[in-house]
Scaffold this active site. Structure first.
Site, PDB file in Angstrom:
ATOM      1  N   TYR A  75      95.626 -39.404   2.947  1.00 34.67           N
ATOM      2  CA  TYR A  75      96.351 -40.427   3.356  1.00 34.67           C
ATOM      3  C   TYR A  75      95.657 -41.816   3.143  1.00 34.67           C
ATOM      4  O   TYR A  75      96.438 -42.711   2.987  1.00 34.67           O
ATOM      5  CB  TYR A  75      96.607 -40.485   5.059  1.00 34.67           C
ATOM      6  CG  TYR A  75      97.251 -39.165   5.345  1.00 34.67           C
ATOM      7  CD1 TYR A  75      98.649 -39.137   5.477  1.00 34.67           C
ATOM      8  CD2 TYR A  75      96.619 -38.059   5.466  1.00 34.67           C
ATOM      9  CE1 TYR A  75      99.539 -38.070   5.795  1.00 34.67           C
ATOM     10  CE2 TYR A  75      97.397 -36.775   5.864  1.00 34.67           C
ATOM     11  CZ  TYR A  75      98.734 -36.730   5.952  1.00 34.67           C
ATOM     12  OH  TYR A  75      99.375 -35.679   6.402  1.00 34.67           O
ATOM     13  N   ASP A  98     111.608 -35.656  10.305  1.00 31.44           N
ATOM     14  CA  ASP A  98     112.505 -34.649  10.516  1.00 31.44           C
ATOM     15  C   ASP A  98     112.810 -34.869  11.972  1.00 31.44           C
ATOM     16  O   ASP A  98     113.098 -33.942  12.687  1.00 31.44           O
ATOM     17  CB  ASP A  98     111.694 -33.194  10.475  1.00 31.44           C
ATOM     18  CG  ASP A  98     112.543 -32.141  10.748  1.00 31.44           C
ATOM     19  OD1 ASP A  98     113.596 -32.215  10.145  1.00 31.44           O
ATOM     20  OD2 ASP A  98     112.084 -30.992  11.044  1.00 31.44           O
ATOM     21  N   TYR A 130      99.062 -28.999   7.905  1.00 28.73           N
ATOM     22  CA  TYR A 130      98.048 -30.140   8.890  1.00 28.73           C
ATOM     23  C   TYR A 130      97.403 -29.551   9.870  1.00 28.73           C
ATOM     24  O   TYR A 130      98.035 -28.793  10.571  1.00 28.73           O
ATOM     25  CB  TYR A 130      99.522 -31.332   9.471  1.00 28.73           C
ATOM     26  CG  TYR A 130      98.795 -32.453  10.239  1.00 28.73           C
ATOM     27  CD1 TYR A 130      98.598 -33.618   9.267  1.00 28.73           C
ATOM     28  CD2 TYR A 130      98.338 -32.486  11.413  1.00 28.73           C
ATOM     29  CE1 TYR A 130      98.070 -34.643   9.655  1.00 28.73           C
ATOM     30  CE2 TYR A 130      97.595 -33.723  11.696  1.00 28.73           C
ATOM     31  CZ  TYR A 130      97.687 -34.668  11.074  1.00 28.73           C
ATOM     32  OH  TYR A 130      97.003 -35.751  11.387  1.00 28.73           O
ATOM     33  N   GLU A 146     103.870 -31.969   5.657  1.00 30.58           N
ATOM     34  CA  GLU A 146     102.977 -31.489   6.760  1.00 30.58           C
ATOM     35  C   GLU A 146     103.785 -30.419   7.377  1.00 30.58           C
ATOM     36  O   GLU A 146     105.115 -30.292   7.647  1.00 30.58           O
ATOM     37  CB  GLU A 146     102.813 -32.755   7.867  1.00 30.58           C
ATOM     38  CG  GLU A 146     102.097 -33.582   7.400  1.00 30.58           C
ATOM     39  CD  GLU A 146     101.995 -34.988   8.479  1.00 30.58           C
ATOM     40  OE1 GLU A 146     102.403 -34.611   9.428  1.00 30.58           O
ATOM     41  OE2 GLU A 146     101.671 -36.106   8.188  1.00 30.58           O
ATOM     42  N   ASN A 181     105.185 -42.860   5.104  1.00 28.54           N
ATOM     43  CA  ASN A 181     105.002 -41.476   5.810  1.00 28.54           C
ATOM     44  C   ASN A 181     105.565 -41.877   7.115  1.00 28.54           C
ATOM     45  O   ASN A 181     105.144 -42.411   7.972  1.00 28.54           O
ATOM     46  CB  ASN A 181     103.549 -41.324   5.965  1.00 28.54           C
ATOM     47  CG  ASN A 181     103.315 -39.934   6.649  1.00 28.54           C
ATOM     48  OD1 ASN A 181     103.708 -38.936   6.223  1.00 28.54           O
ATOM     49  ND2 ASN A 181     102.755 -40.097   8.039  1.00 28.54           N
ATOM     50  N   GLU A 182     106.740 -41.331   7.097  1.00 26.17           N
ATOM     51  CA  GLU A 182     107.527 -41.322   8.708  1.00 26.17           C
ATOM     52  C   GLU A 182     107.801 -42.922   9.106  1.00 26.17           C
ATOM     53  O   GLU A 182     107.461 -43.167  10.305  1.00 26.17           O
ATOM     54  CB  GLU A 182     106.726 -40.705   9.725  1.00 26.17           C
ATOM     55  CG  GLU A 182     106.382 -39.332   9.511  1.00 26.17           C
ATOM     56  CD  GLU A 182     105.930 -38.416  10.879  1.00 26.17           C
ATOM     57  OE1 GLU A 182     105.556 -38.988  11.756  1.00 26.17           O
ATOM     58  OE2 GLU A 182     105.532 -37.134  10.487  1.00 26.17           O
ATOM     59  N   SER A 191     100.938 -51.680   4.910  1.00 25.18           N
ATOM     60  CA  SER A 191     101.821 -50.904   5.030  1.00 25.18           C
ATOM     61  C   SER A 191     103.356 -51.303   5.720  1.00 25.18           C
ATOM     62  O   SER A 191     103.088 -52.590   6.402  1.00 25.18           O
ATOM     63  CB  SER A 191     101.680 -49.419   5.720  1.00 25.18           C
ATOM     64  OG  SER A 191     101.215 -49.900   7.124  1.00 25.18           O
ATOM     65  N   ILE A 192     104.193 -50.813   5.512  1.00 28.76           N
ATOM     66  CA  ILE A 192     105.593 -51.351   6.048  1.00 28.76           C
ATOM     67  C   ILE A 192     105.645 -51.134   7.283  1.00 28.76           C
ATOM     68  O   ILE A 192     105.595 -50.005   7.860  1.00 28.76           O
ATOM     69  CB  ILE A 192     106.796 -50.964   5.000  1.00 28.76           C
ATOM     70  CG1 ILE A 192     106.761 -51.234   3.662  1.00 28.76           C
ATOM     71  CG2 ILE A 192     108.084 -51.138   5.880  1.00 28.76           C
ATOM     72  CD1 ILE A 192     107.716 -50.468   2.908  1.00 28.76           C
TER      73      ILE A 192
END
Length: 530
Positions: free
Chosen positions: A84, A193, A286, A254, A152-153, A116-117
């Site tokens: 990551y 998810d 994970y 993950e 990521n998420e 990061s966004i």
């Protein structure tokens, strides 16, 4: 699409002989280019943090730990890790070469904590893109770098769906940057998810043209909890059905619920068996090392060669040893399906899916900064100054149009300077207030400002023609920006107390998220010392 390409000559790095075979994507599957066999990722999330004192965690710059962990990877039968966070300024030759020699592919996230966004106040800006490009440059010479993850998420619930537009813009631009360097490494996204937005995200990142779609799609899921769960009762069957007609590879980026301990990893049988191998390309458990969240299968420390296996280690090893995924041969595989239909903007999807945020333009943003008559005295704001500026900008944009720096993903409207970083956008706002006051007030609360009597740029129309950071010709991103039509943040698209939606929405910049972003960007580097 070829996935793993030796690019040392392109980047001027020392050439090396790869131990891993190159992988290629054909439709929704990965294949070993040399053998023609379908490839399945047997991986772990790899981000050891115990004992790390550096501000920028980087497990691929710890050769002692890498040598220690390669032996564990081989014992488990792994062929990949997902990492990551790294610091591109470090040397990664020893770790990446060790992993390569051991047959370990590396999937690497592009963002870092500072770049990061932000799902609450999302932007894709020039400083962020600069950092991501530097990471690509640092790692793309390694033949075992198998893919990039651009987010990521990021959009993790209904209220943050607007952030997905910025991740997709980042995928578009980083794919273009990779192409400009002669690189074909795929760029993907990993979702969380969430049941309310799951299908919108899945469809969104697979709709549009080839230049904007994700090259692979990851799902972080923790549905399968304990040995009593099954393919059907866990919801894994639903996940698989959702991806059946997908046109790019999907995998579990993950997995490994720890609500029932010790974990038995019975989901591995489905992931690498007939239940899922027709749709999924494996996944990443994970996680490798035991950290605060108690998901680790080993206990390790930075710079140490010592390994202590947790109670989950043997169960995970046994689960992996019990599977032999059977795929198809590349020679007989015929990719099918077609791109997804983009989701329409709605109460649960705050994105106009056919319009993406603009590609960042360092030249445009610098030109804008050079036009300001009122700006910050220092390019390095402290955290407290960032909070102060956030409040000031919120006040300004609650009283006047800030459409030039605002965004409205639900309506597909992006201001001409919305792809500039938070510091630059804040400078634009205080200058806007200065102009509104006819040059009488140049202030930003208690943060020091200065008046520039003769700005370098007198006509900002020339800024809009500046090329973006991919080399495309510039153009205005939204019309009527100076008069306030159509701007605004996705945080609130309603009329409020008689204000325009743009002005009301821009008041969100008074939030701690925007203030913290300003402070982080300004403190990270003195990009604009005016």
């Amino acid at each position: 699409m070829r996935v793993c390409v030796a690019t040392a000559a392109v980047l001027g790095l020392a050439a090396q002989v790869a131990a891993v075979d190159p992988l290629v994507i054909r439709g929704s599957k990965f294949f070993n280019e040399k053998t023609g066999s379908q490839f399945f990722f047997k991986g772990v999330a790899y981000q050891p943090r115990t004992g790390v004192t550096d501000a920028n965690p980087d497990p691929l710059a710890d050769p002692v730990a890498c040598k220690r962990d390669v032996a564990v990877f081989n014992d488990l039968g792994l062929n990949a890790v997902r990492v990551y966070e790294v610091d591109y300024a470090n040397s990664h030759d020893e770790c990446m070469n060790m992993f390569d020699s051991a047959g370990i592919y590396v999937m690497l996230d592009m963002p870092s904590p500072k770049y990061s966004i932000n799902r609450v106040d999302p932007h894709w800006d020039d400083s962020m893109m600069r950092e991501w490009r530097a990471k690509v440059d640092a790692f793309s010479g390694y033949p075992n770098l198998v893919a990039w993850i651009a987010g990521n998420e990021v959009a993790n619930n209904v209220n943050t769906t607007s952030a997905a537009a910025f991740v997709k813009a980042a995928i578009r631009d980083m794919k273009a940057y990779l192409r400009s360097k002669g690189l074909k490494t795929p760029v993907g996204y990993a979702d969380n998810d969430d049941p309310d937005i799951r299908m919108n995200l899945i469809n969104y990142f697979n709709c549009g043209d080839d230049d904007t779609r994700a090259d692979l799609y990851g799902i972080n899921t923790y549905r399968w909890c304990g040995s009593q769960s099954t393919f059907k009762t866990s919801g894994y069957e639903d996940i698989t059905n959702n991806m059946t007609d997908y046109t790019v590879p999907s995998l579990l980026t993950e997995y490994g619920c720890n609500k029932v301990r010790p974990r038995t990893f019975t989901e591995v049988g489905s992931l690498y068996g007939p239940d899922m191998t027709g749709v999924f390309s494996g996944g990443f458990m994970y996680e490798y090392s035991e950290e605060d969240s108690d998901y680790g299968i080993v206990k390790v420390s930075h710079g140490s060669s010592s390994v202590e296996k947790t109670q989950d280690y043997s169960a995970f090893k046994k689960a992996l040893q019990g599977v032999k995924p059977q795929g198809v041969k590349m020679s007989s595989h015929k990719p099918g399906g077609k791109p997804s239909t983009c989701p329409a903007a709605s109460s649960v999807w705050h994105v106009k899916s056919d319009v993406l945020p603009p590609t960042p333009s360092t030249a445009r943003c610098q030109c804008m900064m050079d036009s300001l008559g009122c700006t910050f005295k220092s390019a390095n704001l402290t955290a407290s100054e960032g909070n102060e500026v956030g409040t000031v900008v919120g006040g300004i944009c609650g009283q006047t149009s800030c459409a030039d720096i605002s965004v409205n993903p639900a309506e597909g409207v992006y201001g001409d300077y919305s792809a500039c970083d938070a510091y630059q956008r804040a400078a634009w706002a205080i200058n806007k207030n200065y102009e509104n006051q006819r040059g009488a007030v140049c202030t930003a609360g208690d943060v020091a400002t200065k008046i520039v009597s003769s700005p370098k740029v007198a006509d900002t129309s020339k800024c809009l023609t500046a090329k973006d950071d991919i080399g495309n010709a510039g153009a205005p991103h939204q019309s009527g920006s100076s008069s306030g039509g159509g701007g605004g943040s996705s945080a609130d698209n309603r009329e409020t107390d008689g204000q325009s939606s743009a002005a009301a929405a821009l008041a969100v910049h008074a939030s701690s998220a925007f203030a913290a972003t300003i402070a982080a960007v300004a403190a990270a580097a003195a990009f604009y010392a005016i």
